[in-house]
Design an enzyme around this catalytic site. Structure first.
Site, mmCIF file in Angstrom:
data_model
loop_
_atom_site.group_PDB
_atom_site.id
_atom_site.type_symbol
_atom_site.label_atom_id
_atom_site.label_comp_id
_atom_site.label_asym_id
_atom_site.label_seq_id
_atom_site.Cartn_x
_atom_site.Cartn_y
_atom_site.Cartn_z
ATOM 1 N N ASP A 8 0.903 -1.115 -0.064
ATOM 2 C CA ASP A 8 -0.048 -0.030 -0.177
ATOM 3 C C ASP A 8 0.802 1.196 0.129
ATOM 4 O O ASP A 8 1.953 1.261 -0.221
ATOM 5 C CB ASP A 8 -1.129 -0.054 1.202
ATOM 6 C CG ASP A 8 -0.507 0.297 2.534
ATOM 7 O OD1 ASP A 8 0.919 0.344 2.633
ATOM 8 O OD2 ASP A 8 -1.109 0.162 3.406
ATOM 9 N N HIS A 9 0.373 2.389 0.213
ATOM 10 C CA HIS A 9 1.088 3.587 0.073
ATOM 11 C C HIS A 9 2.029 3.654 1.257
ATOM 12 O O HIS A 9 3.462 4.429 1.031
ATOM 13 C CB HIS A 9 0.097 4.888 0.352
ATOM 14 C CG HIS A 9 -0.760 4.771 1.380
ATOM 15 N ND1 HIS A 9 -2.046 3.826 1.427
ATOM 16 C CD2 HIS A 9 -0.985 5.315 2.461
ATOM 17 C CE1 HIS A 9 -2.497 3.924 2.708
ATOM 18 N NE2 HIS A 9 -1.913 4.765 3.053
ATOM 19 N N CYS A 65 2.770 -3.372 4.026
ATOM 20 C CA CYS A 65 2.065 -2.142 4.436
ATOM 21 C C CYS A 65 2.662 -1.254 5.817
ATOM 22 O O CYS A 65 4.048 -1.644 6.123
ATOM 23 C CB CYS A 65 0.759 -2.584 4.796
ATOM 24 S SG CYS A 65 0.362 -3.596 6.008
ATOM 25 N N GLY A 66 2.046 -0.482 6.350
ATOM 26 C CA GLY A 66 2.694 0.180 7.362
ATOM 27 C C GLY A 66 3.152 -0.778 8.343
ATOM 28 O O GLY A 66 4.353 -0.648 8.859
ATOM 29 N N THR A 67 2.669 -1.730 8.918
ATOM 30 C CA THR A 67 2.669 -2.676 9.828
ATOM 31 C C THR A 67 3.121 -3.992 9.266
ATOM 32 O O THR A 67 3.984 -4.950 9.801
ATOM 33 C CB THR A 67 1.827 -2.891 10.879
ATOM 34 O OG1 THR A 67 0.442 -3.370 10.452
ATOM 35 C CG2 THR A 67 1.670 -1.825 11.828
ATOM 36 N N GLY A 68 2.848 -4.301 8.262
ATOM 37 C CA GLY A 68 2.685 -5.797 7.587
ATOM 38 C C GLY A 68 1.375 -6.579 8.226
ATOM 39 O O GLY A 68 1.332 -7.677 7.573
ATOM 40 N N HIS A 98 8.693 -24.325 9.489
ATOM 41 C CA HIS A 98 7.531 -24.906 10.070
ATOM 42 C C HIS A 98 6.198 -24.476 9.513
ATOM 43 O O HIS A 98 5.264 -25.343 9.263
ATOM 44 C CB HIS A 98 7.364 -24.190 11.578
ATOM 45 C CG HIS A 98 8.619 -24.744 12.384
ATOM 46 N ND1 HIS A 98 8.540 -24.546 13.734
ATOM 47 C CD2 HIS A 98 9.724 -25.460 12.171
ATOM 48 C CE1 HIS A 98 9.578 -25.065 14.527
ATOM 49 N NE2 HIS A 98 10.496 -25.360 13.224
ATOM 50 N N ARG A 132 5.987 -33.635 10.713
ATOM 51 C CA ARG A 132 5.221 -33.262 11.413
ATOM 52 C C ARG A 132 4.635 -31.833 11.170
ATOM 53 O O ARG A 132 3.515 -31.676 11.152
ATOM 54 C CB ARG A 132 5.661 -33.422 12.836
ATOM 55 C CG ARG A 132 6.486 -32.112 13.249
ATOM 56 C CD ARG A 132 7.173 -32.180 14.885
ATOM 57 N NE ARG A 132 7.893 -31.107 15.113
ATOM 58 C CZ ARG A 132 9.096 -30.847 15.003
ATOM 59 N NH1 ARG A 132 9.763 -31.982 14.217
ATOM 60 N NH2 ARG A 132 9.792 -29.915 15.282
ATOM 61 N N HIS A 133 5.381 -30.855 10.491
ATOM 62 C CA HIS A 133 4.822 -29.798 10.137
ATOM 63 C C HIS A 133 3.744 -29.946 8.852
ATOM 64 O O HIS A 133 3.017 -29.022 8.731
ATOM 65 C CB HIS A 133 5.880 -28.851 9.595
ATOM 66 C CG HIS A 133 6.826 -28.521 11.006
ATOM 67 N ND1 HIS A 133 6.469 -27.974 12.002
ATOM 68 C CD2 HIS A 133 8.212 -28.908 11.004
ATOM 69 C CE1 HIS A 133 7.372 -27.681 12.951
ATOM 70 N NE2 HIS A 133 8.422 -28.430 12.162
HETATM 71 C C1 RB5 Z 1 -2.824 2.080 6.321
HETATM 72 O O1 RB5 Z 1 -3.152 3.256 6.834
HETATM 73 C C2 RB5 Z 1 -2.448 1.197 7.240
HETATM 74 O O2 RB5 Z 1 -3.468 0.818 8.124
HETATM 75 C C3 RB5 Z 1 -1.671 -0.047 6.758
HETATM 76 O O3 RB5 Z 1 -0.556 0.405 6.011
HETATM 77 C C4 RB5 Z 1 -1.227 -1.139 7.478
HETATM 78 O O4 RB5 Z 1 -0.221 -0.703 8.502
HETATM 79 C C5 RB5 Z 1 -2.431 -1.953 8.136
HETATM 80 O O5 RB5 Z 1 -2.348 -3.051 8.625
#
Ligand code: RB5
Length: 160
Positions: A8-9, A65-68, A98, A132-133
């Site tokens: 994303d952005h 994305c921002g956090t993944g 795994h 096992r995995h």
């Molecule tokens: C977008 O604003 C933000 O929510 C996205 O990049 C991401 O971090 C979502 O999990």
């Protein structure tokens, strides 16, 4: 390897670095956007990448994305996708050994580029251990089909 990549952005800057790294390492990259800093909704991109992998048009996927985390949640809704959010080399390695993760989800804002390069390399190089995995992954496949219908527990719970 054919690798589908999307962001994303908030992940677009890191996506550029990842695309460059993958090409330098000899992989075939499918860059599915986004291509600018204009706001987009991460589930739309996650679907594009996840479907390439699920349909066998790419061997692996990378989502940023921002956090993944949002990308990971969305990608895992597609049957056959095992997306893993990784933040260091160990989580990258274990997600392969795994979980046979086929989509790597990264934060575009919380990881430096050197670490991302090491995570990506470890994730691409590490094989699935099987054994096992494999049994556990088979249960995940069944879960995709059965949803909340109860299943019979099976297999040993002693080894980890
Ligand atoms: C977008 O604003 C933000 O929510 C996205 O990049 C991401 O971090 C979502 O999990």
């Amino acid at each position: 390897m054919r690798v589908a990549v999307g962001s994303d952005h908030r992940g677009v800057r890191l996506k550029g670095t990842i695309v460059e790294l993958l090409r330098r390492w000899g992989h075939e990259v499918q860059d599915l956007g986004t291509h600018s800093a204009e706001s987009v909704d991460y589930p739309d991109v996650a679907q594009q990448v996840a479907c390439r992998v699920a349909q066998g048009e790419a061997d692996r996927g990378v989502l940023i994305c921002g956090t993944g985390l949002g990308m990971c949640i969305a990608a895992n809704k597609v049957a056959g996708i095992r997306a893993a959010p990784c933040h260091d080399e160990l989580t990258a390695e274990l997600s392969r050994r795994h979980n046979d993760a086929n989509v790597l989800c990264l934060s575009g804002e919380l990881l430096n580029e050197d670490l991302v390069s090491r995570i990506l390399q470890r994730w691409l190089e590490t094989p699935f251990e099987g054994g096992r995995h494999a049994r556990r992954l088979e249960k995940i496949t069944q879960l995709e089909q059965r949803g909340c219908q109860p299943s019979e527990p099976s297999g040993s719970s002693r080894s980890c």
